[in-house]
Design an enzyme around this catalytic site. Structure first.
Site, short mmCIF file in Angstrom:
data_model
loop_
_atom_site.label_atom_id
_atom_site.label_comp_id
_atom_site.label_asym_id
_atom_site.label_seq_id
_atom_site.Cartn_x
_atom_site.Cartn_y
_atom_site.Cartn_z
CD GLU A 40 7.29 -75.53 43.30
OE1 GLU A 40 6.58 -74.50 42.19
OE2 GLU A 40 6.27 -76.14 44.13
CE LYS A 106 7.08 -75.85 39.15
NZ LYS A 106 6.34 -74.94 39.87
CB CYS A 142 6.98 -78.23 42.37
SG CYS A 142 5.44 -78.98 42.96
#
Length: 273
Positions: A40, A106, A142
């Site tokens: 990321e 995300k 993440c």
């Protein structure tokens, strides 16, 4: 399938980071990998304003990643930021390579441990599964790793391997949480999980800001949560062979996907609305 995880320290300069992507992609291809996963924030590390560096998916930064993947003949997964109309950005994984041109935004914002990602980043909405050399690959970023339902949804959509691209926040117990969560999500989804993080930048940077800058500890886990390969703190290329043919027998033996309760299925349907 041979895969590679490029654990490194991204810069605040997107051009410098393209050079890192080119170097690690070439090394991964030379090692025989068919897919190389970058962390990321590969376009620009966290801790600086992101809107000034964000570019569209057809912008020059993404196009150069496409050229790198094309020259190497492998699929590259790299974190970037794209602009949105409200002035924020999306936290995006760009997936490009032979027969692949896709992206994932995300879904779960890292509004935790004193950091508010949603101040600068708009959430995505849709889980994404791509196909690389016949293998179905789910994409996550993440903080997503703390939400098991996304991983079971990706498995329901056919994923056999799920990648996690992170710039994990440092702090007491955080490395242990990162590795534990990767192994747990493999067990939840009965998928291989390839979790790539930024390397640890050192105590001074890690402690000077609440922004997540990485802890290292990238790892590949089997559908039974076994560690197939792992990294330490420093930048390095992790290469691992995964036997996708293991997924089906593990799912037959450990039937967590088919054994989910009626409540879980109802809850999933309600969440999708």
């Amino acid at each position: 399938m041979r895969i590679a995880l490029a654990q490194l320290l991204s810069d605040t300069d997107p051009a410098v980071n393209l050079s890192l992507i080119e170097d690690y992609t070439r090394r991964a291809a030379d090692a025989g990998a068919r897919l190389v996963a970058f962390p990321e924030g590969m376009m620009c590390r966290f801790g600086v304003p992101l809107a000034p560096v964000a570019e569209p998916l057809d912008g020059p930064w993404a196009d150069e990643v496409r050229r790198i993947a094309d020259r190497a003949g492998v699929t590259v997964l790299a974190g970037m930021f794209t602009p949105v109309p409200d002035g924020r950005v999306t936290n995006t994984i760009l997936a490009v390579g032979p027969g692949v041109d896709a992206h994932y935004d995300k879904i779960h914002m890292y509004d935790a441990f004193g950091f508010a990602e949603s101040d600068a980043v708009a959430p995505g909405r849709e889980p994404v599964v791509i196909t690389v050399d016949g293998v179905r690959v789910g994409l996550t970023l993440c903080y997503d790793i703390r939400f098991p339902a996304l991983y079971t949804e990706l498995a329901d959509r056919g994923a056999q391997l799920i990648t996690v691209h992170a710039s994990w926040g440092a702090g007491p117990g955080k490395l242990e949480q990162w590795t534990l969560l990767a192994r747990a999500r493999a067990l939840d989804s009965t998928c291989f999980v390839a979790a790539v993080d930024q390397g640890y930048p050192g105590d001074e940077m890690a402690n000077s800001s609440k922004a997540p800058t990485g802890v290292g500890g990238s790892l590949v886990t089997s559908p039974l949560g076994e560690v197939v390969a792992s990294a330490g703190d420093d930048p390095q290329l992790v290469v691992a062979d995964i036997d996708i043919d293991r997924v089906a027998p593990v799912r037959e033996m450990l039937g967590v996907l088919r054994n989910r309760s009626e409540f879980a299925q109802t809850d999933k349907a309600e969440s999708a609305r």
